[in-house]
Every structure is written in C-alpha cells, then in structure tokens.
Write a protein that holds these residues in place. Structure first.
Motif, short mmCIF file in Angstrom:
data_model
loop_
_atom_site.label_atom_id
_atom_site.label_comp_id
_atom_site.label_asym_id
_atom_site.label_seq_id
_atom_site.Cartn_x
_atom_site.Cartn_y
_atom_site.Cartn_z
N ASN A 85 -4.73 68.11 64.19
CA ASN A 85 -3.70 68.99 64.72
C ASN A 85 -4.00 69.43 66.15
OD1 ASN A 85 -1.91 69.68 62.20
ND2 ASN A 85 -4.02 69.86 61.49
N TYR A 143 -1.11 70.66 68.41
CA TYR A 143 -0.65 72.03 68.14
C TYR A 143 -1.65 73.06 68.66
CZ TYR A 143 2.76 69.92 64.93
OH TYR A 143 3.79 69.18 64.39
N VAL A 151 -1.09 77.20 63.95
CA VAL A 151 -1.07 75.74 63.81
C VAL A 151 -0.65 75.35 62.40
CG1 VAL A 151 -2.52 73.67 63.71
CG2 VAL A 151 -2.75 75.27 65.61
N THR A 152 -1.20 76.05 61.41
CA THR A 152 -0.87 75.77 60.01
C THR A 152 0.62 76.01 59.74
OG1 THR A 152 -3.10 76.43 59.33
CG2 THR A 152 -1.43 76.34 57.61
N HIS A 184 2.73 73.32 61.62
CA HIS A 184 2.57 72.02 60.96
C HIS A 184 3.38 71.98 59.67
CE1 HIS A 184 0.63 68.36 59.54
NE2 HIS A 184 0.42 68.97 58.39
N THR A 226 6.63 69.55 59.18
CA THR A 226 6.56 68.57 58.09
C THR A 226 7.75 68.69 57.17
OG1 THR A 226 4.13 68.62 58.16
CG2 THR A 226 5.15 67.70 56.19
N TYR A 274 -0.56 74.96 51.87
CA TYR A 274 -0.26 75.87 52.98
C TYR A 274 -0.77 77.28 52.67
CZ TYR A 274 2.58 78.66 56.21
OH TYR A 274 3.00 79.55 57.17
#
Length: 208
Positions: free
Chosen positions: A15, A18, A147-148, A151, A155, A175
C-alpha cells in the motif's frame, strides 16, 4: 515478533502509494499549520503566549494526574480513529480521511510552529520532548488507519458488481481487525503521553 515486522513491512509495501499520498497530505497540513502560527494577529498571539506562560509558571506546582492524561489522550485518538474507520467503511465518505489527516498535521504544525517562533531553540527542545514522543507512534498509526480505510473503500468500489456476501464479510472482518490492530498503537501512545511526556515537560520548563 519478526513475523509481525515482516507482515507490517509487506502491508506497507503493498500500500506504498496510499502511504505516500497520506504522508504528503499530513506534511501539507504541518506546513499550513506552521505558516498559520506565523500569521496570527497580535491579540491572538498575546492570548496564546499568556496561556502558555501561565502553564510554564505553574507546571512545577501542578500534580499531573497521569491516568487522566492517559485517558484523555486515548479517548481523543480513538475518536479520530473511529472517524477514519467509519469513513472507510461507508465507502463514499472516504475523502473525509484525507481531511482528518490534513487537520491532524495542521494541529501538529501549528503547535510546534508557534513554540519555535516564540521561544526559538528552547521551544524546539520543548516540542521535541513533550510532543514528539507520543507522535512518533500516533502519526504512523493514524496514517495506517487512513491507508486501511481508503484501501477498503477503493476495493469495495472496484468490486461492487462482483462482490458476494461471503467475500464482503471476509474483507469486512479483515478491515475491522486491521483497525483494531492500529488502534492498539494509539493506546501505547497514550501511555507515553500520560506517563512519560509529563516528566519531560517538568524537566524542561524551568529552562524556558
């Protein structure tokens, strides 16, 4: 421990784009905050100086409640984490993550910038000892949460037409666990802010 480090390094590598974007936004916030500290009007500047001077003059006589500082620190950081996690979870609101990261950088830049502008080297040392220790952990954790969240949202958007219930549930569980993992570091940062930073503050304030 090595396994955890390897997994984290792999996560960052996957990542990296990001991370670079959010780091850039954070730095932009820091710069904006530091510039704002220089542009304060004289009355605003004097009000802040009076507040800081009052704190400096009384800090040696104040019995700092470390547990309260820890609680407030963790609560504030987890509120930020919750906003980021919900913004990612709701998908279409993920741009809020960018705003939160920028604002976090702005606060940090303004605080450090004001101390440096008004107190010079002494202000730099004070910021280094009182603000930096916990932020060494807080900033990477907040960025990782961002970032999580981004992402996850991206997605879901990319796979919205072929996202099956089982696949979404699995991704949602991953997540949630990732968010909880990074929130753990915010608790560690709270311990530092509550039990270590006050010692540095009391140590350095007599020389400011």
């Amino acid at each position: 421990m090595n396994y955890l480090i390897v997994k984290l390094a792999d996560y960052v590598k996957r990542n990296l784009g990001y991370y670079l974007i959010l780091s850039f936004i954070l730095v932009a916030g820091v710069i904006a905050g530091s510039v704002s500290a220089k542009l304060l009007s004289d009355p605003q500047r004097q009000d802040l100086l009076n507040y800081i001077e009052l704190f400096f003059s009384n800090v040696q006589n104040i019995d700092i409640n470390s547990s309260s500082v820890f609680y407030i620190s963790v609560l504030n950081n987890l509120k930020t984490a919750l906003v980021i996690c919900l913004a990612g979870l709701l998908v279409i609101s993920f741009p809020i993550i960018l705003i939160v990261i920028f604002f976090r950088g702005y606060i940090l830049g303004f605080t450090v910038g004001f101390l440096v502008v008004e107190y010079g080297i002494k202000g730099s040392v004070f910021a280094l000892l009182s603000i930096l220790p916990q932020n060494i952990i807080i900033i990477p954790a907040i960025i990782s949460l961002g970032v999580t969240g981004i992402h996850f949202a991206v997605t879901v958007i990319k796979n919205r037409r072929r996202m099956y219930y089982d696949g979404y549930f699995s991704m949602l569980l991953s997540y949630t666990l990732s968010c909880l993992f990074f929130c753990f570091f915010l608790i560690i940062a709270g311990l530092i802010e509550g039990y270590i930073s006050p010692l540095f503050i009391k140590l350095i304030t007599p020389y400011i």
